[in-house]
Design a protein around this motif. Structure first.
Motif, PDB file in Angstrom:
ATOM      1  N   LYS A  39       0.853  -1.189   0.000  1.00 10.25           N
ATOM      2  CA  LYS A  39       0.000   0.000   0.000  1.00 10.25           C
ATOM      3  C   LYS A  39       0.886   1.235   0.000  1.00 10.25           C
ATOM      4  O   LYS A  39       1.803   1.363   0.819  1.00 10.25           O
ATOM      5  CB  LYS A  39      -0.916   0.013   1.225  1.00 10.25           C
ATOM      6  N   MET A  40       0.604   2.146  -0.924  1.00 11.14           N
ATOM      7  CA  MET A  40       1.483   3.288  -1.110  1.00 11.14           C
ATOM      8  C   MET A  40       0.708   4.596  -1.144  1.00 11.14           C
ATOM      9  O   MET A  40      -0.358   4.666  -1.735  1.00 11.14           O
ATOM     10  CB  MET A  40       2.281   3.121  -2.408  1.00 11.14           C
ATOM     11  N   GLU A  41       1.250   5.601  -0.473  1.00 13.31           N
ATOM     12  CA  GLU A  41       0.755   6.966  -0.556  1.00 13.31           C
ATOM     13  C   GLU A  41       1.954   7.862  -0.834  1.00 13.31           C
ATOM     14  O   GLU A  41       3.087   7.386  -0.872  1.00 13.31           O
ATOM     15  CB  GLU A  41       0.051   7.367   0.749  1.00 13.31           C
ATOM     16  N   ARG A  42       1.702   9.135  -1.038  1.00 11.95           N
ATOM     17  CA  ARG A  42       2.793  10.049  -1.346  1.00 11.95           C
ATOM     18  C   ARG A  42       3.041  11.009  -0.181  1.00 11.95           C
ATOM     19  O   ARG A  42       2.106  11.541   0.405  1.00 11.95           O
ATOM     20  CB  ARG A  42       2.471  10.858  -2.607  1.00 11.95           C
ATOM     21  N   ASP A  43       4.321  11.216   0.123  1.00 13.51           N
ATOM     22  CA  ASP A  43       4.732  12.239   1.079  1.00 13.51           C
ATOM     23  C   ASP A  43       5.335  13.397   0.301  1.00 13.51           C
ATOM     24  O   ASP A  43       6.273  13.202  -0.490  1.00 13.51           O
ATOM     25  CB  ASP A  43       5.794  11.690   2.041  1.00 13.51           C
ATOM     26  N   SER A  45      -9.409   2.141   7.655  1.00  8.89           N
ATOM     27  CA  SER A  45     -10.160   3.284   8.189  1.00  8.89           C
ATOM     28  C   SER A  45      -9.423   4.614   8.006  1.00  8.89           C
ATOM     29  O   SER A  45      -9.966   5.674   8.330  1.00  8.89           O
ATOM     30  CB  SER A  45     -10.455   3.072   9.678  1.00  8.89           C
ATOM     31  N   GLY A  46      -8.187   4.561   7.510  1.00 13.31           N
ATOM     32  CA  GLY A  46      -7.433   5.787   7.272  1.00 13.31           C
ATOM     33  C   GLY A  46      -6.781   6.386   8.503  1.00 13.31           C
ATOM     34  O   GLY A  46      -6.365   7.548   8.479  1.00 13.31           O
ATOM     35  N   LEU A  47      -6.665   5.608   9.574  1.00  9.18           N
ATOM     36  CA  LEU A  47      -6.085   6.118  10.811  1.00  9.18           C
ATOM     37  C   LEU A  47      -4.576   5.892  10.896  1.00  9.18           C
ATOM     38  O   LEU A  47      -3.959   6.221  11.916  1.00  9.18           O
ATOM     39  CB  LEU A  47      -6.763   5.471  12.016  1.00  9.18           C
ATOM     40  N   HIS A  48      -3.973   5.352   9.854  1.00  8.21           N
ATOM     41  CA  HIS A  48      -2.540   5.079   9.892  1.00  8.21           C
ATOM     42  C   HIS A  48      -1.708   6.360   9.847  1.00  8.21           C
ATOM     43  O   HIS A  48      -0.525   6.344  10.169  1.00  8.21           O
ATOM     44  CB  HIS A  48      -2.150   4.183   8.713  1.00  8.21           C
ATOM     45  N   GLY A 107      -2.757   9.045  11.575  1.00 10.11           N
ATOM     46  CA  GLY A 107      -3.144   9.779  12.769  1.00 10.11           C
ATOM     47  C   GLY A 107      -4.455  10.529  12.570  1.00 10.11           C
ATOM     48  O   GLY A 107      -4.873  10.783  11.443  1.00 10.11           O
ATOM     49  N   VAL A 108      -5.078  10.889  13.669  1.00  7.99           N
ATOM     50  CA  VAL A 108      -6.374  11.560  13.617  1.00  7.99           C
ATOM     51  C   VAL A 108      -6.268  12.908  12.917  1.00  7.99           C
ATOM     52  O   VAL A 108      -7.135  13.293  12.123  1.00  7.99           O
ATOM     53  CB  VAL A 108      -6.944  11.744  15.043  1.00  7.99           C
ATOM     54  N   LYS A 109      -5.189  13.645  13.169  1.00 14.85           N
ATOM     55  CA  LYS A 109      -5.035  14.972  12.560  1.00 14.85           C
ATOM     56  C   LYS A 109      -5.002  14.886  11.045  1.00 14.85           C
ATOM     57  O   LYS A 109      -5.589  15.708  10.344  1.00 14.85           O
ATOM     58  CB  LYS A 109      -3.761  15.633  13.078  1.00 14.85           C
ATOM     59  N   ALA A 110      -4.296  13.883  10.536  1.00 13.47           N
ATOM     60  CA  ALA A 110      -4.175  13.740   9.086  1.00 13.47           C
ATOM     61  C   ALA A 110      -5.515  13.402   8.443  1.00 13.47           C
ATOM     62  O   ALA A 110      -5.739  13.683   7.263  1.00 13.47           O
ATOM     63  CB  ALA A 110      -3.152  12.671   8.749  1.00 13.47           C
ATOM     64  N   ALA A 111      -6.407  12.779   9.213  1.00 12.92           N
ATOM     65  CA  ALA A 111      -7.702  12.382   8.666  1.00 12.92           C
ATOM     66  C   ALA A 111      -8.690  13.551   8.583  1.00 12.92           C
ATOM     67  O   ALA A 111      -9.726  13.446   7.925  1.00 12.92           O
ATOM     68  CB  ALA A 111      -8.297  11.259   9.521  1.00 12.92           C
ATOM     69  N   LEU A 112      -8.361  14.666   9.230  1.00 14.72           N
ATOM     70  CA  LEU A 112      -9.272  15.816   9.215  1.00 14.72           C
ATOM     71  C   LEU A 112      -9.231  16.518   7.853  1.00 14.72           C
ATOM     72  O   LEU A 112      -8.194  16.551   7.197  1.00 14.72           O
ATOM     73  CB  LEU A 112      -8.863  16.814  10.301  1.00 14.72           C
ATOM     74  N   PRO A 113     -10.352  17.090   7.425  1.00 15.16           N
ATOM     75  CA  PRO A 113     -10.369  17.872   6.181  1.00 15.16           C
ATOM     76  C   PRO A 113      -9.409  19.054   6.258  1.00 15.16           C
ATOM     77  O   PRO A 113      -9.166  19.593   7.346  1.00 15.16           O
ATOM     78  CB  PRO A 113     -11.824  18.351   6.068  1.00 15.16           C
ATOM     79  N   GLY A 114      -8.897  19.475   5.121  1.00 11.74           N
ATOM     80  CA  GLY A 114      -7.921  20.556   5.077  1.00 11.74           C
ATOM     81  C   GLY A 114      -8.415  21.832   5.717  1.00 11.74           C
ATOM     82  O   GLY A 114      -7.679  22.516   6.436  1.00 11.74           O
ATOM     83  N   ARG A 115      -9.683  22.199   5.454  1.00  6.89           N
ATOM     84  CA  ARG A 115     -10.226  23.439   6.025  1.00  6.89           C
ATOM     85  C   ARG A 115     -10.281  23.383   7.539  1.00  6.89           C
ATOM     86  O   ARG A 115     -10.034  24.380   8.223  1.00  6.89           O
ATOM     87  CB  ARG A 115     -11.622  23.692   5.463  1.00  6.89           C
ATOM     88  N   VAL A 116     -10.605  22.209   8.063  1.00  2.83           N
ATOM     89  CA  VAL A 116     -10.681  22.051   9.519  1.00  2.83           C
ATOM     90  C   VAL A 116      -9.290  22.213  10.129  1.00  2.83           C
ATOM     91  O   VAL A 116      -9.111  22.886  11.150  1.00  2.83           O
ATOM     92  CB  VAL A 116     -11.286  20.685   9.889  1.00  2.83           C
TER      93      VAL A 116
END
Length: 318
Positions: free
Chosen positions: A82-86, A272-275, A277-286
């Protein structure tokens, strides 16, 4: 930027930091899920991920997820995990003249010129007691930087000396001086494929003299002298520091980061997208709103503390 390049998310380390696998120091952060990574990921490649995966799965105090990335300039994914971009901020370096003429904007050039006209000099510094005293003074100038509590505020001479001497084998330190006074410094680390701005900081009281711009110019000059093709400056963020990076020619590079579940908890966290952290899961505006509120909160606390200190001084004088 902090003493070392930042970790994934903002998780608190929770287990033995001395775990070593395949010669690499492994740290595990967070509680649920527990994320494992190499401590020196900005400075070393993971060439055998399967060995790390197997060892972590066998560990008694193991992790739920292993994460690692491909370092610059390796942008094409190599693995099927599983890959995402930093997104990191990096400055491609050819020559100092090319940076000065083609990569930075007029305001950045003017600030470097201003620093020179105002008497700021930048030179290679020795890690001695005089430098550490200057560093300690800079760190203890203010408890709040960039709208948040400053990590190194309140540390004494011995603590600074111990913490900042650990990686001198790969670092050069350049100081920005006004006369004999240290008003800023930069720690430039050699990561082989690129250089890392491990620390760049100046006294807020001398911000109008642009010592930070002078320090960055010296870092670019040094990289060009050594033939280092990139200068990295932590992550690419849309904030005030991001404006500074863009002004000085830094670009966004998206590096492949992999996440491998090691336990059922890890698999659930990835789904669930918690890998991140909770902060990263928040919408950008929030997240933007929360940053603004945090900055206002600390500014008000600072004003209240200063007012209380002044009142206390007046009462004592009376």
């Amino acid at each position: 930027m902090g003493r070392d390049a930042p970790a994934v998310g903002e998780r608190r380390r929770s287990v033995d930091r001395n775990m070593k696998i395949d010669g690499k120091k492994i740290i595990i952060e967070g509680k649920i899920p527990r994320i494992a990574r190499t401590e020196q990921e900005w400075f070393e490649d993971v060439e055998n991920p399967e060995m790390l995966i197997d060892a972590l799965r066998r560990a008694k105090r193991g992790a739920d997820i292993l994460t690692f990335w491909q370092r610059l300039p390796d942008l094409e994914p190599k693995y099927s995990y599983k890959m995402e971009r930093d997104a990191i901020a990096a400055l491609p370096i050819k020559t100092y003249a090319f940076w000065w003429e083609k990569q930075i904007d007029a305001s950045a050039r003017n600030k470097v010129r201003k620093a020179d006209k105002k008497g700021i000099t930048v030179k290679l510094a020795s890690f001695d007691d005089h430098l550490v005293e200057g560093m300690t003074s800079i760190f203890n100038e203010t408890p709040i930087r960039q709208g948040r509590p400053f990590l190194h505020y309140g540390k004494d001479f011995e603590t600074i000396k111990r913490q900042f001497s650990r990686f001198l084998f790969r670092e050069e330190i350049f100081g920005a001086y006004l006369g004999n006074d240290l008003v800023g410094f930069i720690m430039l680390a050699d990561a082989g494929k690129y250089a890392v701005l491990g620390q760049i900081i100046s006294k807020i009281a001398y911000r109008s003299l642009a010592p930070t711009n002078a320090l960055l110019a010296k870092a670019v000059e040094r990289c060009a002298e050594k033939g280092i093709p990139y200068l990295t400056y932590a992550y690419w963020l849309e904030d005030g520091l991001g404006d500074f990076k863009r002004s000085n020619g830094f670009q966004r590079f998206d590096l492949p980061r992999y996440f491998i579940p090691l336990t059922p908890t890890g698999k659930l966290a990835l789904k669930s997208g918690l890998h991140r952290g909770v902060k990263a899961a928040l919408p950008g505006r929030v997240k933007t709103l929360l940053k603004i509120l945090r900055k206002l909160w600390y500014e008000r606390r600072g004003l209240a503390r200063n007012s209380s200190s002044r009142l206390s001084t007046v009462n004592r004088a009376g």
